[in-house]
Design a protein around this motif. Structure first.
Motif, PDB file in Angstrom:
ATOM      1  N   MET A   1       0.837  -1.206   0.000  1.00 39.71           N
ATOM      2  CA  MET A   1       0.000   0.000   0.000  1.00 39.71           C
ATOM      3  C   MET A   1       0.868   1.250   0.000  1.00 39.71           C
ATOM      4  N   GLN A   2       0.367   2.292  -0.622  1.00 43.36           N
ATOM      5  CA  GLN A   2       1.089   3.549  -0.624  1.00 43.36           C
ATOM      6  C   GLN A   2       1.048   4.190   0.755  1.00 43.36           C
ATOM      7  N   PHE A   3      -0.094   4.006   1.454  1.00 48.18           N
ATOM      8  CA  PHE A   3      -0.258   4.635   2.748  1.00 48.18           C
ATOM      9  C   PHE A   3      -0.223   3.600   3.860  1.00 48.18           C
ATOM     10  N   PHE A   4      -0.505   4.063   5.081  1.00 47.40           N
ATOM     11  CA  PHE A   4      -0.498   3.257   6.293  1.00 47.40           C
ATOM     12  C   PHE A   4       0.902   2.745   6.595  1.00 47.40           C
ATOM     13  N   LYS A   5       1.892   3.586   6.364  1.00 47.33           N
ATOM     14  CA  LYS A   5       3.255   3.330   6.819  1.00 47.33           C
ATOM     15  C   LYS A   5       3.436   4.150   8.087  1.00 47.33           C
ATOM     16  N   VAL A   6       3.355   3.489   9.223  1.00 47.67           N
ATOM     17  CA  VAL A   6       3.216   4.192  10.494  1.00 47.67           C
ATOM     18  C   VAL A   6       4.462   5.003  10.843  1.00 47.67           C
ATOM     19  N   LYS A   7       4.210   6.117  11.537  1.00 50.67           N
ATOM     20  CA  LYS A   7       5.257   6.969  12.077  1.00 50.67           C
ATOM     21  C   LYS A   7       5.289   6.801  13.591  1.00 50.67           C
ATOM     22  N   THR A   8       6.432   7.067  14.190  1.00 56.73           N
ATOM     23  CA  THR A   8       6.499   7.103  15.640  1.00 56.73           C
ATOM     24  C   THR A   8       5.874   8.407  16.135  1.00 56.73           C
ATOM     25  N   VAL A   9       5.623   8.458  17.443  1.00 59.15           N
ATOM     26  CA  VAL A   9       5.084   9.683  18.028  1.00 59.15           C
ATOM     27  C   VAL A   9       6.046  10.846  17.811  1.00 59.15           C
ATOM     28  N   GLU A  10       7.336  10.607  18.043  1.00 59.04           N
ATOM     29  CA  GLU A  10       8.319  11.669  17.867  1.00 59.04           C
ATOM     30  C   GLU A  10       8.394  12.130  16.412  1.00 59.04           C
ATOM     31  N   GLU A  11       8.369  11.179  15.478  1.00 58.13           N
ATOM     32  CA  GLU A  11       8.376  11.547  14.067  1.00 58.13           C
ATOM     33  C   GLU A  11       7.158  12.392  13.720  1.00 58.13           C
ATOM     34  N   THR A  12       6.022  12.060  14.310  1.00 55.28           N
ATOM     35  CA  THR A  12       4.791  12.801  14.036  1.00 55.28           C
ATOM     36  C   THR A  12       4.899  14.232  14.529  1.00 55.28           C
ATOM     37  N   PHE A  13       5.407  14.416  15.758  1.00 57.79           N
ATOM     38  CA  PHE A  13       5.595  15.774  16.269  1.00 57.79           C
ATOM     39  C   PHE A  13       6.561  16.563  15.393  1.00 57.79           C
ATOM     40  N   THR A  14       7.610  15.913  14.935  1.00 61.30           N
ATOM     41  CA  THR A  14       8.588  16.584  14.080  1.00 61.30           C
ATOM     42  C   THR A  14       7.951  17.018  12.768  1.00 61.30           C
ATOM     43  N   LEU A  15       7.160  16.152  12.179  1.00 63.27           N
ATOM     44  CA  LEU A  15       6.492  16.481  10.914  1.00 63.27           C
ATOM     45  C   LEU A  15       5.495  17.619  11.089  1.00 63.27           C
ATOM     46  N   ILE A  16       4.793  17.624  12.205  1.00 59.50           N
ATOM     47  CA  ILE A  16       3.855  18.716  12.471  1.00 59.50           C
ATOM     48  C   ILE A  16       4.607  20.038  12.546  1.00 59.50           C
ATOM     49  N   ALA A  17       5.728  20.040  13.255  1.00 56.54           N
ATOM     50  CA  ALA A  17       6.532  21.263  13.383  1.00 56.54           C
ATOM     51  C   ALA A  17       7.042  21.737  12.028  1.00 56.54           C
ATOM     52  N   GLU A  18       7.363  20.799  11.142  1.00 55.34           N
ATOM     53  CA  GLU A  18       7.893  21.154   9.827  1.00 55.34           C
ATOM     54  C   GLU A  18       6.817  21.658   8.877  1.00 55.34           C
ATOM     55  N   LYS A  19       5.620  21.111   8.985  1.00 55.52           N
ATOM     56  CA  LYS A  19       4.616  21.336   7.941  1.00 55.52           C
ATOM     57  C   LYS A  19       3.491  22.290   8.321  1.00 55.52           C
ATOM     58  N   ILE A  20       3.316  22.562   9.618  1.00 52.42           N
ATOM     59  CA  ILE A  20       2.220  23.432  10.051  1.00 52.42           C
ATOM     60  C   ILE A  20       2.790  24.786  10.450  1.00 52.42           C
ATOM     61  N   ALA A  21       2.212  25.838   9.910  1.00 51.58           N
ATOM     62  CA  ALA A  21       2.677  27.197  10.211  1.00 51.58           C
ATOM     63  C   ALA A  21       1.533  28.019  10.795  1.00 51.58           C
ATOM     64  N   ALA A  22       1.903  29.012  11.579  1.00 51.72           N
ATOM     65  CA  ALA A  22       0.913  29.881  12.204  1.00 51.72           C
ATOM     66  C   ALA A  22       0.217  30.747  11.157  1.00 51.72           C
ATOM     67  N   ILE A  23      -1.041  31.047  11.421  1.00 52.12           N
ATOM     68  CA  ILE A  23      -1.783  32.001  10.607  1.00 52.12           C
ATOM     69  C   ILE A  23      -1.474  33.392  11.157  1.00 52.12           C
TER      70      ILE A  23
END
Length: 410
Positions: A1-23
């Motif tokens: 499958m292309q998706f459902f390749k799980v991330k760790t909790v730490e990886e998830t927090f890191t990705l959020i910090a990289e990809k989400i910006a303040a309005i």
């Protein structure tokens, strides 16, 4: 499958910090209407607080060295030279061997450098017996000691709690520039989901309680929630309602349909909203593994599990991080945690972060966390819990009496 390749909790927090910006859009609000908003620019003090040297106790303004050697058995003696009235500039001055009465908050008279508490002296017909020696600066707040003119009082990104509003008010500030309130659209999906107001359920139906729990959490972070209703397991209808809601809001939240079942269209719907699309499809966490996080044309999209407890835990962990990032608030790396002793052994699988609902209680001066054992779909576990214990992915469990991090739920 292309998706459902799980991330760790730490990886998830890191990705959020990289990809989400303040309005970054701001507005000016009156101070009494700015509670829980985020400062859009720093606030610099234009004056000192306090604006004068003042006493922190009821007592007598003195020169500290005039009290040296004073004790209960060998008191010192000072001559009263007047009294300070609240809200007035003192007319009396303190010279060697003199004392002036000053109330709590009163301005220190010239010549004094400390205040002797009223409990530690005695006025005998204008002669002050001193029973304690004090140091220079004792029981005194100096001009500008609380807030100094020209310093930055609050940085941009500061959340305005009651104490911040009080500090701003002390400077005479009546309006502040804040980031505008963000909106999150919420949409439930599933053929079995019906409005929570439904009185009598048909076999197989489930009331939509996730809307109330998720919207309630979001409102605690000063986020306005727009309810998009319930959509059936039909791709075209799901996509249309999601797109309409997505256009109205700063963040889209979808509940249900985030696993890999034949009718789980959430991933395809999210991918259709815009690029770059899904960046997390599955997290190595229990409960809440089938979680989807995405960015569509700059807007975050959150796909939550359908089970109420799983949805709340995931939203508390990652949804809060995303929404509060959007508001412009300066955040710590992880959600706030307290530490408590666990009441029993809990096994855990290495490589997966486990989150266990617990009840907190105090015993013998320590906080204890008692696990509330129950399946992720049980609603009563939410009501009974005061927080969730985090068992990180590198651990194989926790043992009775061990201190564990707890993310409080209130």
């Amino acid at each position: 499958m292309q998706f459902f390749k799980v991330k760790t909790v730490e990886e998830t927090f890191t990705l959020i910090a990289e990809k989400i910006a303040a309005i970054k859009q701001t507005e000016v609000r009156e101070l009494d209407a700015a509670l829980h908003y985020i400062l859009g620019e720093p606030v610099m003090a234009q004056e000192n607080v306090p604006g004068f040297d003042r006493s922190t106790v009821d007592g007598y303004a003195v020169r500290a060295k005039d009290t040296y050697g004073s004790s209960e058995s060998m008191p010192g003696f000072l001559t009263l030279a007047g009294e300070v009235h609240m809200g007035e500039v003192p007319t009396a001055t303190v010279s060697s061997g003199k004392a002036v009465y000053v109330p709590t908050g009163g301005m220190l008279p010239a010549g004094s450098d400390s205040v002797l508490m009223i409990e530690h002296c005695e006025d005998v017909d204008g002669l002050l017996n001193t029973y304690k020696q004090i140091a220079p600066g004792e029981n005194v707040i100096r001009k500008g000691e609380d807030i100094r003119e020209g310093e930055i009082l609050l940085a941009a990104g500061t959340k305005l709690r009651p104490q911040e509003l009080g500090a701003l008010a002390s400077l005479g500030i009546t309006h502040v520039t804040v980031f505008r309130k963000i909106t999150a659209g919420y949409l439930s999906s599933g053929d079995e989901i019906v409005p929570y107001q439904t009185g009598s359920l048909q076999i197989g139906q489930i009331r939509d309680i996730n809307y109330l729990t998720i919207a309630g959490l979001a409102s605690e972070w000063n986020v306005e929630v727009v309810y998009g209703g319930i959509v059936k397991d039909d791709f075209a209808e799901f996509r249309q309602k999601a797109f309409e809601l997505y256009q109205q809001c700063d963040c889209l939240i979808l509940s249900g349909g985030s696993s890999v079942g034949a009718k789980d269209y959430t991933t395809d719907v999210i991918q259709s909203l815009g690029d770059p699309g899904v960046f997390v499809h599955g997290i190595s966490i229990k409960p809440g593994k089938p979680t989807i996080l995405a960015v569509a044309d700059g807007k975050p999209v959150i796909g939550l599990p359908g089970h109420p407890a799983s949805a709340m835990i995931i939203f508390k962990l990652f949804g809060e991080r995303i929404l509060r990032t959007l508001t412009g608030e300066i955040l710590e790396r992880k959600p706030e945690r307290i530490f408590a002793k666990i009441t029993k052994n809990i096994p855990s699988s290495p490589g997966r972060s486990d989150y266990i609902r617990v009840r907190l209680f105090e015993q013998d001066g320590d906080w204890w966390a008692e696990p509330i054992i129950g399946k992720s779909g049980l609603i009563t576990t939410l009501v009974k819990s005061d927080g969730i214990v985090e068992i990180s992915s590198e651990k194989e469990g926790v043992t009775q009496g061990e201190y564990v991090p707890v993310i409080p739920s209130r």
